[in-house]
Design a protein around this motif. Structure first.
Motif, PDB file in Angstrom:
ATOM      1  N   GLU A  59      -1.112  -0.960 -14.645  1.00 21.03           N
ATOM      2  CA  GLU A  59      -2.098  -0.063 -15.517  1.00 21.03           C
ATOM      3  C   GLU A  59      -2.228  -0.597 -16.637  1.00 21.03           C
ATOM      4  N   ARG A 104      -5.587   5.471  -8.466  1.00 21.28           N
ATOM      5  CA  ARG A 104      -4.493   4.185  -8.806  1.00 21.28           C
ATOM      6  C   ARG A 104      -4.441   3.576  -7.337  1.00 21.28           C
ATOM      7  N   GLU A 108      -1.367  -1.829  -6.227  1.00 26.82           N
ATOM      8  CA  GLU A 108      -1.337  -2.302  -7.679  1.00 26.82           C
ATOM      9  C   GLU A 108      -1.906  -3.669  -7.687  1.00 26.82           C
ATOM     10  N   MET A 179     -10.444   0.414 -12.254  1.00 29.67           N
ATOM     11  CA  MET A 179      -9.564   0.637 -11.315  1.00 29.67           C
ATOM     12  C   MET A 179     -10.177   0.726  -9.747  1.00 29.67           C
TER      13      MET A 179
END
Length: 378
Positions: A59, A104, A108, A179
């Motif tokens: 993030e 999100r 990741e 993102m």
């Protein structure tokens, strides 16, 4: 004794030059470079709300890297296109979100993970191929399996490359947040890397197996009737202008009905029975990539179908997209049926594999609350 008189200010009479005065700077701790300001001692960012209690590295290095007038650019986009609006217009997809920044990536993915993960896959593939040569693993292949690989695995290379280069590369530029851009860009890299792995494998087999035709895959992709449905499906996906529809139609529909059908339910099921223990390790890396890409796609769609303001409209639109793309992918899958009978050793009938692929798609659609097309019942 009287005190000495204070010196008179220099009026410039001695030098003939006027004396200028300047206001002294007053620091308010609001300017750049201030020694002390709110959060100056913090080692984490605080301009966004993390998904959990503390922001992850993913993030920190990904969120808001691409600015947005709705969050930070009060003057609007600082660049634009000559024939349209600036920046990243949200009408580049018909789907709507109350806040695109809620997405999100469950994987990741950021710069370090992209290089690390792909380097690990490439290293493993190269080691497997090197070991296969040393152990003469290709000597146990049946002639029919060698023909199957040179024609069909070679043809699938074109599908992977087309999707990576012309679907996901375009979609990642059109998505409205960084993102989303990152996740779709990694999807593109997965596809193109897997296509290159297949191309290098094809060259390896050409040099190792006597009589292996490493060039026939081009003719198969362009002319073999078995592959023309897949080719048409891929080319139509590359022509889709709505980035979200392209991602949905590829990762949810085409991949479930055609990609998984070919890679997992055919090649990886019957390779070992034909004396091939090398190809499954290579194809398995592509299947692993797809599972990761399916993860971010489901997360994105779940966000959209559960949106408080736009969720119902999004579900209806995704249902219409399903009705549009499912018949194409079903037709492409059915046209592949003849290749199930090409290998000498086979134990999975086409209809069983096909039913499994349709059941997988149905499960995904039901999980996302997207209306299931009646075509899946046929």
């Amino acid at each position: 004794m009287s005190a000495p008189a204070a010196p008179k200010p220099d009026t410039g009479a001695a030098t003939g030059q006027p004396v200028r005065s300047f206001p002294k700077p007053k620091f308010t701790d609001a300017e750049a470079g201030a020694l002390d300001f709110p959060s100056s001692k913090s080692r984490s960012y605080n301009y966004f709300k993390p998904a959990k209690m503390r922001a992850t590295t993913y993030e920190d290095v990904t969120f808001d890297v691409q600015p947005d007038p709705e969050r930070h650019l009060s003057q609007g986009w600082i660049y634009g296109f000559a024939d349209g609006p600036g920046g990243y217009p949200k009408d580049w997809t018909a789907l709507k979100s109350s806040d695109w920044h809620q997405f999100r990536d469950p994987n990741e993915e950021w710069e370090q993970t992209i290089f690390r993960n792909n380097a690990n896959v490439v290293r493993q593939v190269q080691q497997n191929l090197a070991n296969a040569k040393l152990s003469d693993a290709y000597a146990s292949w049946t002639p029919s399996w060698s023909t199957f690989v040179q024609r069909n695995l070679g043809a699938w290379m074109h599908a992977e490359n087309g999707l990576g280069l012309h679907v996901f590369t375009a979609a990642q530029r059109s998505a409205p947040t960084n993102m989303l851009n990152n996740a779709i860009c990694v999807n593109s890299a997965h596809k193109m890397r897997f296509a290159q792995d297949l191309a290098l494998y094809n060259l390896d087999l050409t040099d190792t197996i006597e009589g292996f035709d490493g060039a026939v895959h081009r003719d198969v992709w362009h002319n073999d009737p078995v592959w023309q449905g897949v080719r048409e499906n891929v080319e139509l996906l590359t022509a889709e202008g709505d980035w979200a529809e392209a991602v949905f139609a590829t990762n949810i529909i085409f991949e479930q009905l055609v990609g998984v059908l070919f890679r997992s339910l055919l090649v990886m099921q019957i390779a070992a029975r034909n004396g091939d223990y090398v190809t499954p390790s290579l194809v398995g890396s592509g299947e692993h990539d797809y599972n990761r890409d399916l993860g971010y796609t489901r997360t994105l769609l779940r966000l959209l179908v559960n949106d408080e303001e736009h969720g119902e409209a999004n579900r209806e639109l995704l249902g219409r997209w399903s009705d549009k793309w499912i018949p194409l992918s079903l037709a492409a899958a059915r046209e592949l049926q003849p290749i199930w009978s090409q290998p000498q050793e086979r134990h999975v009938p086409f209809q069983d594999s096909f039913n499994t692929a349709k059941a997988g798609l149905r499960t995904v659609l039901e999980d996302l609350k997207i209306p299931v097309s009646k075509e899946l019942d046929a």
